[in-house]
Design a protein around this motif. Structure first.
Motif, short mmCIF file in Angstrom:
data_model
loop_
_atom_site.label_atom_id
_atom_site.label_comp_id
_atom_site.label_asym_id
_atom_site.label_seq_id
_atom_site.Cartn_x
_atom_site.Cartn_y
_atom_site.Cartn_z
N ALA A 1 0.83 -1.20 0.00
CA ALA A 1 0.00 0.00 0.00
C ALA A 1 0.86 1.25 0.00
O ALA A 1 2.04 1.22 0.37
CB ALA A 1 -0.91 0.00 1.22
N MET A 2 0.24 2.34 -0.43
CA MET A 2 0.90 3.64 -0.41
C MET A 2 -0.16 4.73 -0.29
O MET A 2 -1.34 4.46 -0.44
CB MET A 2 1.74 3.84 -1.67
CG MET A 2 0.93 3.93 -2.95
SD MET A 2 1.93 4.13 -4.44
CE MET A 2 2.44 5.82 -4.31
N TYR A 3 0.30 5.93 0.00
CA TYR A 3 -0.62 7.06 0.05
C TYR A 3 -0.71 7.67 -1.35
O TYR A 3 0.28 7.81 -2.05
CB TYR A 3 -0.12 8.13 1.03
CG TYR A 3 -0.09 7.66 2.46
CD1 TYR A 3 -1.19 7.06 3.05
CD2 TYR A 3 1.06 7.81 3.23
CE1 TYR A 3 -1.16 6.61 4.35
CE2 TYR A 3 1.10 7.38 4.54
CZ TYR A 3 -0.02 6.78 5.09
OH TYR A 3 0.01 6.35 6.39
N HIS A 4 -1.94 8.01 -1.72
CA HIS A 4 -2.20 8.67 -3.00
C HIS A 4 -2.70 10.07 -2.72
O HIS A 4 -3.55 10.27 -1.84
CB HIS A 4 -3.25 7.89 -3.80
CG HIS A 4 -2.83 6.50 -4.15
ND1 HIS A 4 -2.02 6.23 -5.24
CD2 HIS A 4 -3.08 5.31 -3.56
CE1 HIS A 4 -1.81 4.93 -5.31
NE2 HIS A 4 -2.44 4.35 -4.29
N HIS A 5 -2.21 11.05 -3.47
CA HIS A 5 -2.67 12.43 -3.36
C HIS A 5 -3.95 12.60 -4.16
O HIS A 5 -4.06 12.08 -5.27
CB HIS A 5 -1.63 13.39 -3.94
CG HIS A 5 -0.40 13.52 -3.10
ND1 HIS A 5 0.61 12.59 -3.14
CD2 HIS A 5 -0.04 14.46 -2.21
CE1 HIS A 5 1.56 12.97 -2.30
NE2 HIS A 5 1.20 14.10 -1.72
N THR A 6 -4.88 13.36 -3.62
CA THR A 6 -6.07 13.72 -4.38
C THR A 6 -5.72 14.91 -5.27
O THR A 6 -5.81 14.83 -6.48
CB THR A 6 -7.24 14.04 -3.43
OG1 THR A 6 -7.47 12.91 -2.58
CG2 THR A 6 -8.50 14.34 -4.22
N VAL A 7 -5.32 16.03 -4.65
CA VAL A 7 -4.74 17.14 -5.39
C VAL A 7 -3.27 16.77 -5.56
O VAL A 7 -2.60 16.48 -4.57
CB VAL A 7 -4.88 18.47 -4.62
CG1 VAL A 7 -4.16 19.60 -5.36
CG2 VAL A 7 -6.35 18.82 -4.39
N PRO A 8 -2.76 16.75 -6.78
CA PRO A 8 -1.38 16.28 -6.97
C PRO A 8 -0.36 17.16 -6.26
O PRO A 8 -0.57 18.36 -6.09
CB PRO A 8 -1.19 16.33 -8.49
CG PRO A 8 -2.22 17.27 -8.99
CD PRO A 8 -3.37 17.21 -8.04
N LYS A 9 0.73 16.55 -5.88
CA LYS A 9 1.83 17.30 -5.27
C LYS A 9 2.70 17.92 -6.35
O LYS A 9 3.59 18.70 -6.05
CB LYS A 9 2.66 16.40 -4.36
CG LYS A 9 3.41 15.31 -5.08
CD LYS A 9 4.24 14.47 -4.14
CE LYS A 9 5.00 13.41 -4.93
NZ LYS A 9 5.82 12.58 -4.10
N SER A 10 2.46 17.67 -7.56
CA SER A 10 3.27 17.97 -8.73
C SER A 10 3.89 19.37 -8.78
O SER A 10 3.23 20.37 -8.49
CB SER A 10 2.39 17.81 -9.97
OG SER A 10 3.07 18.23 -11.13
N LEU B 1 0.52 21.05 -5.68
CA LEU B 1 0.85 21.76 -4.44
C LEU B 1 2.25 22.38 -4.47
O LEU B 1 2.45 23.50 -3.98
CB LEU B 1 0.73 20.80 -3.26
CG LEU B 1 -0.67 20.25 -2.98
CD1 LEU B 1 -0.63 19.27 -1.82
CD2 LEU B 1 -1.66 21.37 -2.71
N ILE B 2 3.22 21.66 -5.03
CA ILE B 2 4.58 22.21 -5.11
C ILE B 2 4.58 23.42 -6.05
O ILE B 2 5.16 24.46 -5.74
CB ILE B 2 5.59 21.13 -5.57
CG1 ILE B 2 5.69 20.03 -4.51
CG2 ILE B 2 6.96 21.76 -5.84
CD1 ILE B 2 6.44 18.79 -4.97
N TRP B 3 3.94 23.27 -7.18
CA TRP B 3 3.86 24.38 -8.13
C TRP B 3 3.21 25.60 -7.49
O TRP B 3 3.70 26.73 -7.64
CB TRP B 3 3.07 23.98 -9.38
CG TRP B 3 2.96 25.13 -10.33
CD1 TRP B 3 3.86 25.45 -11.31
CD2 TRP B 3 1.96 26.14 -10.35
NE1 TRP B 3 3.46 26.61 -11.94
CE2 TRP B 3 2.30 27.05 -11.37
CE3 TRP B 3 0.80 26.37 -9.61
CZ2 TRP B 3 1.52 28.17 -11.67
CZ3 TRP B 3 0.03 27.49 -9.90
CH2 TRP B 3 0.39 28.37 -10.92
#
Length: 192
Positions: A6-15, A20-22
């Motif tokens: 399993a892993m965590y998935h972002h709803t709003v991308p971190k991209s 979020l980074i942008w």
């Protein structure tokens, strides 16, 4: 469906492209970092409740840094030396629990750098959390189209602040919400 990995998935991308980074970099470059005040306040108030792996000293550095950025006693400039606590702050900001849900790796329906609309089947399309995350993503996209309209960034951060203040847990895995895509031989959100 059992989750072998399993892993965590972002709803709003971190991209860093349009996520979020942008958004952080864009308001920083545009000199409107004050737009981030709602999320900074939420992080200051709730970082101890997020269930991170950060030790208390690191969480305090996150609070101190967020407070300093908000109060303009710490300047944050692209290319400058990282202020104390920056890596821990970035971890919290990028991995806000209310923007995450748990699921299997190698999803057939992973949207990459786009809004993960499949989460509507995990948290509910009519939930306040889903609607607020949709608004964050929409405002980031609008700000990306016209960076002179800083109100879009302010609205994105106001909504992200709401998520960071009211959704303190990552959405856990539930096998009932996942199915197998036999065509791609990978798991996917049921309904996506």
């Amino acid at each position: 469906m059992a989750v072998p990995s399993a892993m965590y998935h972002h709803t709003v991308p971190k991209s860093p492209k349009v996520g979020l980074i942008w958004l952080w970099n864009a308001v920083l470059e545009g000199g409107v970092l004050t737009a981030a005040t709602p999320v900074l306040n939420a992080i200051i108030q709730n970082v101890d409740k997020y269930g991170t792996t950060l030790v208390p000293t690191d969480r305090q550095q996150v609070k101190d840094l967020a407070t300093g950025i908000k109060n303009k006693t710490i300047t944050h400039q692209a290319g400058a030396a990282r202020p104390t606590g920056w890596d821990s702050f970035a971890q919290i900001y990028i991995w806000l629990p209310g923007n995450l849900f748990t699921g299997p790796r190698n999803r057939a329906d992973d949207p990459g750098d786009k809004f993960d609309a499949a989460v509507r089947f995990v948290i509910g399309a009519s939930s306040a959390q889903y609607k607020t995350l949709q608004a964050v993503d929409a405002k980031i996209a609008q700000f990306a189209k016209d960076r002179k309209k800083t109100g879009h960034a302010e609205e994105a951060y106001a909504n992200l602040g709401t998520v960071a203040r009211t959704n303190l847990q990552r959405t856990p895995f539930s096998s009932a919400q996942w199915t197998w895509d036999s065509g791609k031989n990978k798991p996917k959100v049921k309904g996506s």
